[in-house]
Design a protein around this motif. Structure first.
Motif, PDB file in Angstrom:
ATOM      1  N   THR A  79       0.847  -1.194   0.000  1.00 24.91           N
ATOM      2  CA  THR A  79       0.000   0.000   0.000  1.00 24.91           C
ATOM      3  C   THR A  79       0.878   1.239   0.000  1.00 24.91           C
ATOM      4  OG1 THR A  79      -0.088   0.034   2.412  1.00 24.91           O
ATOM      5  CG2 THR A  79      -1.895  -1.092   1.260  1.00 24.91           C
ATOM      6  N   ALA A  80       0.272   2.365  -0.339  1.00 27.60           N
ATOM      7  CA  ALA A  80       0.975   3.637  -0.254  1.00 27.60           C
ATOM      8  C   ALA A  80       0.794   4.219   1.142  1.00 27.60           C
ATOM      9  CB  ALA A  80       0.441   4.612  -1.295  1.00 27.60           C
ATOM     10  N   ALA A  81       1.774   4.976   1.614  1.00 29.43           N
ATOM     11  CA  ALA A  81       1.670   5.642   2.903  1.00 29.43           C
ATOM     12  C   ALA A  81       0.819   6.891   2.741  1.00 29.43           C
ATOM     13  CB  ALA A  81       3.058   6.005   3.416  1.00 29.43           C
ATOM     14  N   ASN A  82      -0.267   6.958   3.479  1.00 30.20           N
ATOM     15  CA  ASN A  82      -1.216   8.067   3.350  1.00 30.20           C
ATOM     16  C   ASN A  82      -0.935   9.084   4.448  1.00 30.20           C
ATOM     17  OD1 ASN A  82      -3.367   9.755   2.926  1.00 30.20           O
ATOM     18  ND2 ASN A  82      -4.859   8.102   2.696  1.00 30.20           N
ATOM     19  N   PHE A  83      -0.304  10.210   4.095  1.00 33.77           N
ATOM     20  CA  PHE A  83       0.031  11.237   5.067  1.00 33.77           C
ATOM     21  C   PHE A  83      -0.972  12.382   5.074  1.00 33.77           C
ATOM     22  CE2 PHE A  83       4.754   9.963   4.932  1.00 33.77           C
ATOM     23  CZ  PHE A  83       4.519   9.015   5.905  1.00 33.77           C
ATOM     24  N   VAL A  84      -2.078  12.222   4.334  1.00 32.70           N
ATOM     25  CA  VAL A  84      -3.157  13.206   4.423  1.00 32.70           C
ATOM     26  C   VAL A  84      -3.867  13.002   5.755  1.00 32.70           C
ATOM     27  CG1 VAL A  84      -5.331  13.993   3.410  1.00 32.70           C
ATOM     28  CG2 VAL A  84      -3.436  13.302   1.939  1.00 32.70           C
ATOM     29  N   LYS A  85      -4.071  14.086   6.480  1.00 33.82           N
ATOM     30  CA  LYS A  85      -4.685  13.983   7.794  1.00 33.82           C
ATOM     31  C   LYS A  85      -6.076  13.361   7.673  1.00 33.82           C
ATOM     32  CE  LYS A  85      -5.490  16.751  11.966  1.00 33.82           C
ATOM     33  NZ  LYS A  85      -5.427  18.121  12.525  1.00 33.82           N
ATOM     34  N   ASN A  86      -6.288  12.226   8.372  1.00 31.69           N
ATOM     35  CA  ASN A  86      -7.552  11.473   8.305  1.00 31.69           C
ATOM     36  C   ASN A  86      -7.905  11.126   6.860  1.00 31.69           C
ATOM     37  OD1 ASN A  86      -7.991  11.633  11.145  1.00 31.69           O
ATOM     38  ND2 ASN A  86      -8.784  13.713  10.887  1.00 31.69           N
ATOM     39  N   GLY A  87      -6.875  10.800   6.073  1.00 28.69           N
ATOM     40  CA  GLY A  87      -7.087  10.549   4.650  1.00 28.69           C
ATOM     41  C   GLY A  87      -8.031   9.406   4.352  1.00 28.69           C
ATOM     42  N   ALA A  88      -8.085   8.399   5.227  1.00 30.80           N
ATOM     43  CA  ALA A  88      -8.965   7.261   4.987  1.00 30.80           C
ATOM     44  C   ALA A  88     -10.436   7.604   5.168  1.00 30.80           C
ATOM     45  CB  ALA A  88      -8.583   6.105   5.910  1.00 30.80           C
ATOM     46  N   ASN A  89     -10.739   8.768   5.723  1.00 27.42           N
ATOM     47  CA  ASN A  89     -12.130   9.159   5.966  1.00 27.42           C
ATOM     48  C   ASN A  89     -12.766   9.850   4.761  1.00 27.42           C
ATOM     49  OD1 ASN A  89     -11.894   8.189   8.555  1.00 27.42           O
ATOM     50  ND2 ASN A  89     -11.485  10.183   9.468  1.00 27.42           N
ATOM     51  N   TYR A  90     -11.988  10.071   3.712  1.00 25.36           N
ATOM     52  CA  TYR A  90     -12.500  10.760   2.527  1.00 25.36           C
ATOM     53  C   TYR A  90     -12.386   9.826   1.323  1.00 25.36           C
ATOM     54  CZ  TYR A  90     -11.594  14.782   5.567  1.00 25.36           C
ATOM     55  OH  TYR A  90     -11.553  15.647   6.622  1.00 25.36           O
ATOM     56  N   TRP A  91     -13.447   9.748   0.540  1.00 26.57           N
ATOM     57  CA  TRP A  91     -13.395   8.838  -0.603  1.00 26.57           C
ATOM     58  C   TRP A  91     -12.311   9.249  -1.583  1.00 26.57           C
ATOM     59  CZ3 TRP A  91     -13.926  10.392  -5.613  1.00 26.57           C
ATOM     60  CH2 TRP A  91     -14.538  11.617  -5.868  1.00 26.57           C
ATOM     61  N   TRP A  92     -11.991  10.529  -1.649  1.00 27.33           N
ATOM     62  CA  TRP A  92     -11.035  11.016  -2.632  1.00 27.33           C
ATOM     63  C   TRP A  92      -9.590  10.979  -2.143  1.00 27.33           C
ATOM     64  CZ3 TRP A  92      -9.567  14.866   0.516  1.00 27.33           C
ATOM     65  CH2 TRP A  92     -10.544  15.557   1.238  1.00 27.33           C
ATOM     66  N   SER A  93      -9.314  10.482  -0.940  1.00 25.04           N
ATOM     67  CA  SER A  93      -7.935  10.397  -0.470  1.00 25.04           C
ATOM     68  C   SER A  93      -7.607   9.065   0.183  1.00 25.04           C
ATOM     69  CB  SER A  93      -7.639  11.534   0.528  1.00 25.04           C
ATOM     70  OG  SER A  93      -8.502  11.461   1.647  1.00 25.04           O
ATOM     71  N   ASN A  94      -8.499   8.095   0.112  1.00 26.15           N
ATOM     72  CA  ASN A  94      -8.245   6.788   0.718  1.00 26.15           C
ATOM     73  C   ASN A  94      -7.439   5.936  -0.268  1.00 26.15           C
ATOM     74  OD1 ASN A  94      -8.251   4.590   2.367  1.00 26.15           O
ATOM     75  ND2 ASN A  94     -10.425   4.123   2.150  1.00 26.15           N
TER      76      ASN A  94
END
Length: 402
Positions: A79-94
């Motif tokens: 998987t890619a490391a998601n450094f967007v704050k609460n990125g998994a909570n948004y369909w466009w950044s998960n």
């Protein structure tokens, strides 16, 4: 000398016979004309349906085939490391779930009317009319693919070379990959100038629900906010890793699309009913913040049904064992292909000679004189169907540190 024969006209019987024959011929010609016109309308409507379906599949197929693509192949990267704050909570950044779908509910409306795609706040999300829904995330290869310059991870900005000379807008979600060991997703927080030579800042936080900012300042963890992937946070802030040069890493904007059906602003002829259409919700930026925009792709799409091909890859060969609905998929990383069925209809309610019933995927039945056709195509996810050989490059630790 014999008298000339008296001139004689048609008798009433002869006149009636001639008129009857003429009426039969005229009636036959009129019936032939009506049938020919009806056939021409059906052929024209069918051609338009086929053309619309072809365009819809071209757009959908391009996205689906590249689902999860980050700009280059990274061996052994789950998987890619998601450094967007609460990125998994948004369909466009998960980004850890680059392909995701949801089935239509049994109430003739999509199950995601209030919750799909997953958004916060919900008012910013699309509202589906009927049919299944699909989200696809990938690197945007059409607009930008910049190359990072001499950049060390102990600095707060990134310099890069942009071959297209357009730069990235403030608030854009960007994918950075070294094509060796890791990929990260983060948000550009500055500067506002999108010039290609401007450095990219990635500070913590933006203060807007749709522009959450980052959990990191230098693309390694320096705070305790949740990170959906990458290093595990425990207790206090970890010690930053030693500076690492990622010169030559690739940088691309994130492409995020949600496909669904929605009532368009256009009406059927001589009717107040809206025409259903295939829509695409697209990730973008407005005034330095994340935004999503709904765009109509194809008009007259009355149903969208999606199934997912599940399987495995053994010895470099992929095998799809079954096709399942979204509700039956427990591990989206196992999806190797997507089967899409589109049902399109003609706007004209007089194409068919008689009213006919058509059953939609949700069980609802439509009865009218419109022409309807269903088209099905299957798309394979390229980076899951094939396993390229490992890239022969010098070893390097992950770009977020170890």
């Amino acid at each position: 000398m014999r008298p000339l024969a008296r001139s004689r006209g048609l008798t009433l019987v002869e006149l009636l016979v001639a008129m009857s024959i003429g009426l039969v011929v005229v009636g036959a010609m009129a019936a032939l004309y009506v049938r020919t016109a009806q056939s021409n309308r059906q052929l024209e409507a069918l051609a338009r349906l086929q053309e619309s379906a072809r365009y819809a599949f071209e757009v959908l197929g391009y996205d689906i085939r590249l689902a999860g693509y980050t700009g280059c192949y990274v061996p052994n990267q789950p998987t890619a490391a998601n450094f967007v704050k609460n990125g998994a909570n948004y369909w466009w950044s998960n980004i850890n779930q680059p392909l995701y779908g949801q089935d239509e509910a049994a109430d003739n409306n999509a199950a995601g009317d209030s919750g799909f795609p997953k958004v916060a706040p919900g008012a910013y999300g699309p509202k589906a009319l009927r049919g299944d829904t699909l989200v696809v995330l990938r690197a945007n290869m059409e607009d930008n693919l910049g190359t990072v310059g001499d950049y060390y991870l102990d600095t707060g900005t990134i310099s890069f070379t942009d071959p297209n000379g357009t730069g990235f807008k403030k608030g854009s979600l960007l994918l950075l990959t070294d094509c060796r060991s890791q990929t990260v997703l983060f948000q550009k927080t500055g500067p506002a100038d999108p010039a290609p030579t401007a450095p990219i800042e990635h500070a913590v936080g933006m203060g807007s629900p749709l522009s959450p900012g980052n959990c990191v300042t230098d693309l390694y963890v320096t705070s305790t906010c949740p990170v959906s992937s990458g290093p595990t946070l425990s207790g206090s802030t970890p010690t930053p890793p030693a500076p690492m040069n990622v010169n030559g890493a690739r940088l691309a904007a994130l492409s995020a699309h949600a496909y669904y059906l929605r009532a368009s602003p256009y009406k059927y002829p001589n009717s107040s009913q809206s025409i259903p259409a295939l829509y695409r919700q697209t990730l973008g930026t407005t005034s330095g913040q994340v935004s999503t925009t709904a765009e109509e792709l194809v008009s007259g799409v009355t149903d969208l049904q999606i199934q997912y091909g599940l399987g495995s890859i053994t010895d470099g060969k992929s095998e799809i064992t079954s096709y399942s609905n979204a509700s039956e998929v427990t591990d989206w990383s196992k999806v190797l292909a997507v089967r899409v069925t589109l049902t399109l209809e003609s706007p004209d309610d007089s194409v068919r000679a008689d009213s006919q019933s058509f059953r939609l995927g949700n069980g609802a039945t439509l009865s009218d004189r419109r022409l309807r056709r269903s088209y099905t195509t299957t798309f394979g996810i390229r980076n899951r169907l094939t396993v390229p050989p490992p890239v022969q490059t010098p070893s390097s630790p992950p770009i977020y540190g170890s």
